[in-house]
Design a protein around this motif. Structure first.
Motif, short mmCIF file in Angstrom:
data_model
loop_
_atom_site.label_atom_id
_atom_site.label_comp_id
_atom_site.label_asym_id
_atom_site.label_seq_id
_atom_site.Cartn_x
_atom_site.Cartn_y
_atom_site.Cartn_z
N PRO A 75 26.99 1.15 53.07
CA PRO A 75 27.74 1.23 51.82
C PRO A 75 28.48 -0.05 51.53
O PRO A 75 28.69 -0.89 52.41
N GLU A 76 28.89 -0.19 50.29
CA GLU A 76 29.49 -1.44 49.84
C GLU A 76 30.75 -1.81 50.60
O GLU A 76 31.01 -2.97 50.88
N ASP A 77 31.56 -0.78 50.99
CA ASP A 77 32.82 -1.08 51.67
C ASP A 77 32.66 -1.24 53.17
O ASP A 77 33.63 -1.47 53.87
N ALA A 78 31.40 -1.13 53.68
CA ALA A 78 31.21 -1.22 55.12
C ALA A 78 31.31 -2.65 55.62
O ALA A 78 31.48 -2.89 56.80
N PHE A 79 31.16 -3.65 54.71
CA PHE A 79 31.23 -5.04 55.16
C PHE A 79 32.54 -5.69 54.74
O PHE A 79 32.63 -6.89 54.56
N ASP A 80 33.58 -4.88 54.58
CA ASP A 80 34.91 -5.42 54.29
C ASP A 80 35.45 -6.07 55.55
O ASP A 80 35.85 -5.39 56.49
N ASP A 81 35.41 -7.40 55.62
CA ASP A 81 35.81 -8.12 56.82
C ASP A 81 37.24 -8.63 56.75
O ASP A 81 37.66 -9.44 57.58
N GLY A 82 37.99 -8.15 55.77
CA GLY A 82 39.38 -8.58 55.67
C GLY A 82 39.55 -9.90 54.95
O GLY A 82 40.68 -10.34 54.72
N GLN A 83 38.45 -10.58 54.60
CA GLN A 83 38.52 -11.86 53.90
C GLN A 83 38.56 -11.62 52.40
O GLN A 83 38.27 -10.52 51.91
N PRO A 84 38.92 -12.63 51.63
CA PRO A 84 38.96 -12.46 50.17
C PRO A 84 37.61 -12.02 49.62
O PRO A 84 36.55 -12.45 50.10
N GLU A 85 37.65 -11.14 48.65
CA GLU A 85 36.43 -10.61 48.05
C GLU A 85 35.69 -11.71 47.29
O GLU A 85 36.30 -12.59 46.67
N VAL A 86 34.36 -11.66 47.36
CA VAL A 86 33.54 -12.61 46.58
C VAL A 86 33.53 -12.11 45.14
O VAL A 86 32.85 -11.13 44.81
N MET A 87 34.28 -12.76 44.30
CA MET A 87 34.46 -12.29 42.93
C MET A 87 33.16 -12.39 42.15
O MET A 87 32.41 -13.37 42.25
N GLY A 88 32.91 -11.36 41.34
CA GLY A 88 31.74 -11.37 40.46
C GLY A 88 30.44 -11.01 41.13
O GLY A 88 29.39 -11.02 40.48
N ALA A 89 30.46 -10.69 42.43
CA ALA A 89 29.22 -10.37 43.13
C ALA A 89 28.77 -8.96 42.80
O ALA A 89 29.58 -8.05 42.62
N ALA A 90 27.46 -8.77 42.71
CA ALA A 90 26.88 -7.43 42.51
C ALA A 90 26.42 -6.88 43.84
O ALA A 90 26.16 -7.64 44.80
N PHE A 91 26.31 -5.57 43.91
CA PHE A 91 25.87 -4.92 45.15
C PHE A 91 24.66 -4.05 44.85
O PHE A 91 24.69 -3.22 43.93
N LEU A 92 23.60 -4.21 45.66
CA LEU A 92 22.37 -3.44 45.49
C LEU A 92 22.08 -2.71 46.80
O LEU A 92 21.77 -3.34 47.81
N PRO A 93 22.20 -1.36 46.81
CA PRO A 93 21.97 -0.63 48.06
C PRO A 93 20.48 -0.47 48.36
O PRO A 93 19.65 -0.36 47.45
N LYS A 94 20.17 -0.49 49.64
CA LYS A 94 18.80 -0.18 50.09
C LYS A 94 18.67 1.33 50.29
O LYS A 94 19.64 1.98 50.65
N PRO A 95 17.47 1.88 50.10
CA PRO A 95 16.25 1.23 49.61
C PRO A 95 16.30 1.04 48.10
O PRO A 95 16.81 1.88 47.38
N PHE A 96 15.75 -0.08 47.64
CA PHE A 96 15.74 -0.35 46.21
C PHE A 96 14.30 -0.51 45.74
O PHE A 96 13.39 -0.84 46.51
N SER A 97 14.11 -0.27 44.47
CA SER A 97 12.78 -0.39 43.89
C SER A 97 12.60 -1.78 43.29
O SER A 97 13.55 -2.58 43.19
N LEU A 98 11.36 -2.05 42.90
CA LEU A 98 11.07 -3.34 42.27
C LEU A 98 11.92 -3.51 41.02
O LEU A 98 12.49 -4.59 40.78
N LYS A 99 12.02 -2.46 40.21
CA LYS A 99 12.81 -2.52 38.97
C LYS A 99 14.29 -2.70 39.27
O LYS A 99 14.99 -3.46 38.58
N ASP A 100 14.80 -1.99 40.30
CA ASP A 100 16.23 -2.12 40.66
C ASP A 100 16.56 -3.57 41.00
O ASP A 100 17.59 -4.11 40.56
#
Length: 756
Positions: free
Chosen positions: A713-738
């Motif tokens: 999940p998106e919050d599983a890689f919260d390493d305590g460092q500043p968030e990468v602003m403007g980044a999108a998150f795409l969960p696996k498994p994803f399709s070609l269209k996704d």
């Protein structure tokens, strides 16, 4: 006032004018009179207090129970003979300090009694302690005189018992090893009054039911001790009769009856396991009336081997102080007892003394801890397996989609490819259930009204339950909203309704009830604590066969099912459990075999925040593109996933640069002439993870867009460092269209609007 009066008279004597001098004489006289009256009043008040205190002393002196006279500050002015016998010399000490040997928090108890006595001048309080039942009374005679009396209500009942063991060796010690008091029986053993336990015993700490070496009056001797912990940071230490206590007081020669009232559960056991005798504490612990003629196996299960072998080992001395944790039988089948065996008697009559210690609560806590550890381990395993499966499924479904792009429905391989794709999606759903149990699935929380959710689900639920089962919905008209992932919440409700349907093969009614509830205090249940507050309660009630007690503790475990092979995966309730917990809620079950089952779900009430309406901006509609341009740096350590993603992006028209790790990506970016429009990177990789290398790269390429890809999940890689602003998150498994749509959206969005 006396000083002022004298000063006025002095001034009058020095002044030459008679009229002025006369005025100062009058003033001085008035002040002297007032001072005299004040001293007289104080003298009379003190004399009254003294008289009242003397009267109180005379009243207390003749009292049979312990009596004290204290001043307004609680300091003991007088104690009668009974109080002195019971508590020692107390005059000049605080009463709270005196009662410290019998009460855990004496100052609080006395303060409470005094506050209640203010209205009527007297108050009586019954106090039950480890030492017995007492009645404490206070009479407020004046502000500086209080009369206290303490009656031992259990004394009469204990008189007969005292004749049996009043000289039984016993001492009381504090938690730091100070000896507070000891009886005559213990003084007979040691001959003096030592100050600390280390002056009496060779080894510390003392263990109940074990042999200890005592520094006796004439020589060291081995004795068996029982340690009874008190609630006031003290403990009582008893010397138990055994083979190695030859210098016990002569009263113990009376036999087993001497320890009938000892507050330590004891059993006398023959070599063949026959119960020869017991004391009252043991019979109360085991809930038995008589042991004579019975066997140890009648009250305890075997300790993993025949009980007689265990007893023989103890009698032969092969192992000193043999202890076992035994499970009770019969009416005490839910009781766990630590049984410590010690040899006793002589060569003609060898037997064992068993010291019992109720460890039911300890075993219960241990079982809860083991269950918690097991569930945590299963969750970690499920999360790890799900992550690896997501990579495999991404590669399988992705390459399947690539093949479908080159085949139409008339192709002979088209049906096979569709089957592969559909079963891959089913596998992805199964992996999602594993992630739900481990509480690592991706949630998209929103404000949810359960009435609307259930209304939307009604048609589907009615189809699921079939014709034999009736589904009834009952909503609170003022039902509050909750914050949850609507899709996941629907899955929870469907799982519970399907389980209820399966529990009623002959038909019946399923009721789904929603209502607001307020917990005034925390709810402690099933190893969970629900904090006080406002909740939305959902109940799913069936009339099915119920859940047996031996299976009740496993129903939320993944892959546990009572259904036949092929009828269920065992993930329905575990998925519901994970989703509810990740949403911040609680789930409980009430069941009765043959009487139905009720699942109760508590969701925290969501209070809508006042949010200012955003200023409406005209955003140009995004233009769909069948081909695109731009340079994508793809960083993925899984080769099959990387191969699929590369082909998918190139089919859309992007230029793709590949890297199998973060270090390789940074090395490529060290070339300043290399132009990159967007980073598409996995999050969890060997070496540097996705967010770490992206932060380094953005220092020199701040305008580059970012897409993170992960099976977690998106919050599983919260390493305590500043968030990468403007980044999108795409969960696996994803399709070609996704994948292609996410990259296109990021590239087309302005920097201030690019987001996850």
């Amino acid at each position: 006032m006396l000083s002022v009066g004298l000063v006025c008279l002095g001034i009058a004597w020095l002044l030459p004018m008679a009229s002025v001098s006369y005025g100062f004489v009058v003033c001085g006289g008035i002040f002297l009179c007032l001072a005299g009256w004040g001293h007289l009043t104080t003298y009379l008040a003190n004399r009254t207090d003294v008289q009242l205190q003397e009267t109180a002393k005379r009243l207390v002196a003749s009292d049979i129970g312990a009596g004290f006279v204290t001043n307004g500050a609680g300091r003991v002015l007088f104690a009668n003979s009974s109080a002195t016998d019971e508590f020692g010399e107390t005059q000049g000490r605080d009463l709270a300090q005196v009662f410290g040997i019998m009460l855990a928090n004496p100052a609080s108890v006395l303060s409470q009694i005094l506050s209640q006595a203010v209205q009527t001048g007297t108050q009586t309080e019954d106090i039950v302690t480890r030492g017995g039942h007492f009645r404490l009374r206070v009479l407020i005679i004046s502000d500086d005189c209080q009369l206290w009396s303490l009656d031992d209500l259990s004394q009469g009942m204990r008189q007969e018992n005292k004749r049996n063991y009043q000289d039984f060796p016993m001492l009381t010690a504090s938690h730091d090893g100070r000896v507070l008091r000891m009886n005559d029986g213990f003084r007979t053993l040691v001959g003096t009054t030592p100050n600390r336990l280390e002056d009496i015993f060779e080894t510390l700490p003392l263990r109940s039911g074990h042999m200890q070496t005592l520094q006796g009056l004439h020589r060291p001797q081995d004795i068996m001790v029982a340690v009874i912990e008190g609630r006031d940071d003290t403990c009582d230490i008893y010397v138990l009769p055994g083979a190695a206590a030859p210098q016990l007081p002569p009263q113990l020669g009376a036999g087993w009856d001497a320890i009938e009232e000892l507050p330590v559960p004891l059993l006398k056991i023959a070599r063949d396991g026959e119960l020869l005798a017991s004391n009252r504490e043991a019979r109360q612990l085991l809930n038995i009336h008589e042991v004579a003629g019975g066997q140890l196996s009648d009250v305890f299960d075997e300790p993993g081997r025949p009980i007689n072998n265990w007893l023989a080992e103890a009698l032969s001395g092969q192992s000193e102080n043999v202890s076992q944790f035994l499970h009770g039988r019969g009416v005490k089948q839910n009781t766990f007892v630590q049984v410590t065996l010690n040899t006793a008697g002589d060569a003609n009559d060898p037997h064992l003394i068993a010291v019992l210690n109720d460890v039911t609560e300890l075993r219960s806590l241990e079982a809860q801890f083991v269950q918690s550890q097991k569930m945590q381990a299963i969750g970690q395993l499920a999360g790890g397996v799900a992550h690896d499966f997501n990579n495999l499924l991404t590669a399988i479904s992705g390459h399947c989609e690539l093949l479908l792009c080159n085949h139409d429905e008339h192709d002979q391989d088209y049906g096979d490819l569709i089957q592969i794709h559909q079963n891959t999606n089913r596998a992805a759903s199964l992996v999602g259930q594993l992630l739900a149990f481990s509480r690592k699935q991706n949630l998209q929380p929103e404000t949810v009204d359960l009435r609307d959710t259930l209304s939307d689900l009604t048609h589907l639920l009615n189809r699921l339950v079939g014709e034999k089962v009736t589904l009834t919905l009952d909503h609170d008209n003022q039902l509050a909203q909750i914050k949850a992932d609507k899709r996941q919440l629907e899955q929870v409700l469907m799982n519970l309704v399907v389980n209820a349907r399966d529990a009623m093969p002959g038909g019946g009614e399923i009721r789904v009830i929603t209502k607001n509830t307020n917990l005034k205090s925390a709810l402690h249940r099933d190893r969970a604590t629900v904090p006080a507050g406002d909740y939305v309660l959902v109940k799913v009630i069936d009339e099915g066969h119920g859940i047996p007690q031996d299976k009740l503790g496993k129903i939320f475990e993944p892959f546990f099912t009572t259904k036949k092979t092929g009828e269920g995966t065992g993930l329905g309730l575990s998925t519901a459990y994970g989703i509810v917990k990740q949403t911040g809620g609680y789930i409980f079950v009430d069941t009765e075999v043959g009487g139905g089952t009720t699942f109760s779900l508590f969701f925290p009430r969501h209070l809508a925040e006042d949010v200012k309406a955003p200023i409406t901006q005209i955003v140009p509609e995004k233009r769909l593109k069948t081909s695109a341009d731009g340079v994508v740096l793809l960083v993925e350590d899984e080769a099959p996933v990387r191969a699929f993603a590369t082909r998918a992006l190139r089919l859309r028209g992007y230029t793709v640069l590949e890297a199998d790790c973060a270090e390789a990506a940074l090395e490529m970016l060290s070339n300043d002439d290399l132009h990159v429009d967007i980073f598409v990177t996995d999050v969890i990789m060997p070496g540097l993870d996705g967010p770490t290398w992206v932060r380094q790269a953005l220092e020199h390429r701040p305008k580059t867009k970012v897409v993170f890809v992960s099976g977690y999940p998106e919050d599983a890689f919260d390493d305590g460092q500043p968030e990468v602003m403007g980044a999108a998150f795409l969960p696996k498994p994803f399709s070609l269209k996704d994948l292609t749509d996410t990259v296109q959206d990021q590239l087309q969005a302005p920097p201030e609007l690019a987001s996850a």
